[in-house]
Design an enzyme around this catalytic site. Structure first.
Site, PDB file in Angstrom:
ATOM      1  N   ASP A  70       0.783  -0.978  -0.158  1.00  0.00           N
ATOM      2  CA  ASP A  70      -0.306  -0.098   0.008  1.00  0.00           C
ATOM      3  C   ASP A  70       0.918   1.162   0.528  1.00  0.00           C
ATOM      4  OD1 ASP A  70      -3.062   0.753   0.227  1.00  0.00           O
ATOM      5  OD2 ASP A  70      -2.373   2.002   1.687  1.00  0.00           O
ATOM      6  N   SER A  71       0.999   2.506  -1.324  1.00  0.00           N
ATOM      7  CA  SER A  71       1.637   3.390  -0.591  1.00  0.00           C
ATOM      8  C   SER A  71       1.157   4.352  -1.199  1.00  0.00           C
ATOM      9  CB  SER A  71       2.948   2.796  -2.772  1.00  0.00           C
ATOM     10  OG  SER A  71       2.387   2.054  -3.468  1.00  0.00           O
ATOM     11  N   GLY A 156       1.347   6.447 -11.957  1.00  0.00           N
ATOM     12  CA  GLY A 156       0.869   7.549 -11.465  1.00  0.00           C
ATOM     13  C   GLY A 156       1.284   8.763 -10.879  1.00  0.00           C
ATOM     14  N   LYS A 178      15.600   3.727 -10.392  1.00  0.00           N
ATOM     15  CA  LYS A 178      13.827   3.809  -9.267  1.00  0.00           C
ATOM     16  C   LYS A 178      13.922   2.809  -8.574  1.00  0.00           C
ATOM     17  CE  LYS A 178       8.891   4.612  -9.295  1.00  0.00           C
ATOM     18  NZ  LYS A 178       7.298   4.553  -9.779  1.00  0.00           N
ATOM     19  N   ARG A 184       9.078   1.588  -3.072  1.00  0.00           N
ATOM     20  CA  ARG A 184       8.905   0.383  -2.993  1.00  0.00           C
ATOM     21  C   ARG A 184      10.347  -0.683  -3.156  1.00  0.00           C
ATOM     22  NH1 ARG A 184       6.196   1.628  -7.153  1.00  0.00           N
ATOM     23  NH2 ARG A 184       3.791   1.675  -5.374  1.00  0.00           N
TER      24      ARG A 184
HETATM   25  P1  IMP Z   1      -2.671   1.788  -3.437  1.00  0.00           P
HETATM   26  O1  IMP Z   1      -3.114   0.763  -4.627  1.00  0.00           O
HETATM   27  O2  IMP Z   1      -3.470   2.266  -2.432  1.00  0.00           O
HETATM   28  O3  IMP Z   1      -1.310   1.562  -2.600  1.00  0.00           O
HETATM   29  O4  IMP Z   1      -2.658   3.091  -3.886  1.00  0.00           O
HETATM   30  C1  IMP Z   1      -1.147   3.595  -4.618  1.00  0.00           C
HETATM   31  C2  IMP Z   1      -1.059   4.995  -5.486  1.00  0.00           C
HETATM   32  O5  IMP Z   1      -0.306   5.812  -4.844  1.00  0.00           O
HETATM   33  C3  IMP Z   1      -0.869   4.879  -7.307  1.00  0.00           C
HETATM   34  O6  IMP Z   1      -1.738   4.401  -7.365  1.00  0.00           O
HETATM   35  C4  IMP Z   1       0.060   6.387  -6.965  1.00  0.00           C
HETATM   36  O7  IMP Z   1      -1.539   7.118  -7.012  1.00  0.00           O
HETATM   37  C5  IMP Z   1       0.639   6.152  -6.414  1.00  0.00           C
HETATM   38  N1  IMP Z   1       1.410   5.956  -6.637  1.00  0.00           N
HETATM   39  C6  IMP Z   1       2.469   4.696  -5.804  1.00  0.00           C
HETATM   40  N2  IMP Z   1       3.343   4.864  -5.426  1.00  0.00           N
HETATM   41  C7  IMP Z   1       3.914   5.392  -6.924  1.00  0.00           C
HETATM   42  C8  IMP Z   1       4.898   5.772  -7.543  1.00  0.00           C
HETATM   43  O8  IMP Z   1       5.770   4.995  -7.506  1.00  0.00           O
HETATM   44  N3  IMP Z   1       4.798   6.012  -7.969  1.00  0.00           N
HETATM   45  C9  IMP Z   1       4.018   7.158  -8.468  1.00  0.00           C
HETATM   46  N4  IMP Z   1       2.935   6.841  -8.155  1.00  0.00           N
HETATM   47  C10 IMP Z   1       3.101   5.678  -6.970  1.00  0.00           C
END
Ligand code: IMP
Length: 198
Positions: A70-71, A156, A178, A184
């Site tokens: 989760d990010s 993203g 990256k 990550r």
């Molecule tokens: P999750 O699926 O709820 O974890 O949503 C993660 C969201 O955070 C992604 O859809 C992106 O919008 C943003 N995100 C997370 N990691 C990255 C990255 O490495 N680059 C750009 N956006 C990211």
């Protein structure tokens, strides 16, 4: 010894990066889409809660150990938003481009001139759905938000995330670079170290 894990994500950008990061391991990584597992609702209020919800769901439906990420991005001028709402900042089902536009729009109307931000990643490995001691690691990547998108790599918010040391956005970095620097990459390396110590 874990030989096969399910990856609890249907986000193509994440699946690609995690696949690259785990390519050298002797572990088969299968995206949850191959089991027909849909994304679950992220009802947690923290990254770690949501990562556990995703991993538990994938482990339960696949009967395999599950890895979840989760990010999101925290922008200081927006008091840490979008944070856990990064994927749905412009609304449920919003595209990456729509989320990025909303972030730039909110920054334009913000009174703060601060542009510092960071990506956060919480990585969780559960050996089974009722695993009471999931492996948990966090990775952080510091940067600044720029006004106009640059670069075509990544996904993203990458085109507006500027890394001073590299003098470019994360969307201008080659994938291998990256993966070394990113939230990550850091979280996953920490998890692999914990796994090898088990
Ligand atoms: P999750 O699926 O709820 O974890 O949503 C993660 C969201 O955070 C992604 O859809 C992106 O919008 C943003 N995100 C997370 N990691 C990255 C990255 O490495 N680059 C750009 N956006 C990211």
């Amino acid at each position: 010894m874990i030989k096969k894990i399910v990856l609890a994500s249907n986000n193509p950008g994440k699946v690609r990066e995690i696949g690259q990061l785990l390519a050298d391991l002797d572990i088969e990584v299968v995206p949850q889409s191959e089991f027909g597992i849909p994304e679950i609702e992220e009802t947690g209020l923290t990254f770690v809660e949501n990562a556990i919800l995703k991993a538990r769901n994938a482990a339960e439906l696949s009967n395999l150990p599950a890895l979840a990420d989760d990010s999101g991005i925290e922008v200081d001028a927006l008091m840490g938003a979008p944070g856990i709402y990064s994927a749905r900042f412009a609304g449920v089902g919003a595209s990456d481009a729509q989320n990025l536009e909303k972030l730039l729009g909110d920054l334009q109307t913000s009174e703060s001139k601060t542009r510092t931000a960071r990506f956060q990643c919480l990585m969780v490995l559960m050996t089974h759905a009722t695993d009471p001691t999931p492996l948990i690691c966090q990775g952080t990547w510091e940067g600044e938000i720029i006004d106009s998108p640059k670069g075509d790599n990544g996904f993203g918010y990458d085109p507006i995330f500027y890394i001073a040391d590299e003098q470019c956005t994360s969307a201008q970095l080659p994938a291998e670079k990256k993966n070394v620097l990113s939230h990550r990459g850091k979280a996953l390396n920490c998890l692999l170290e914990k796994l090898s110590n088990l």
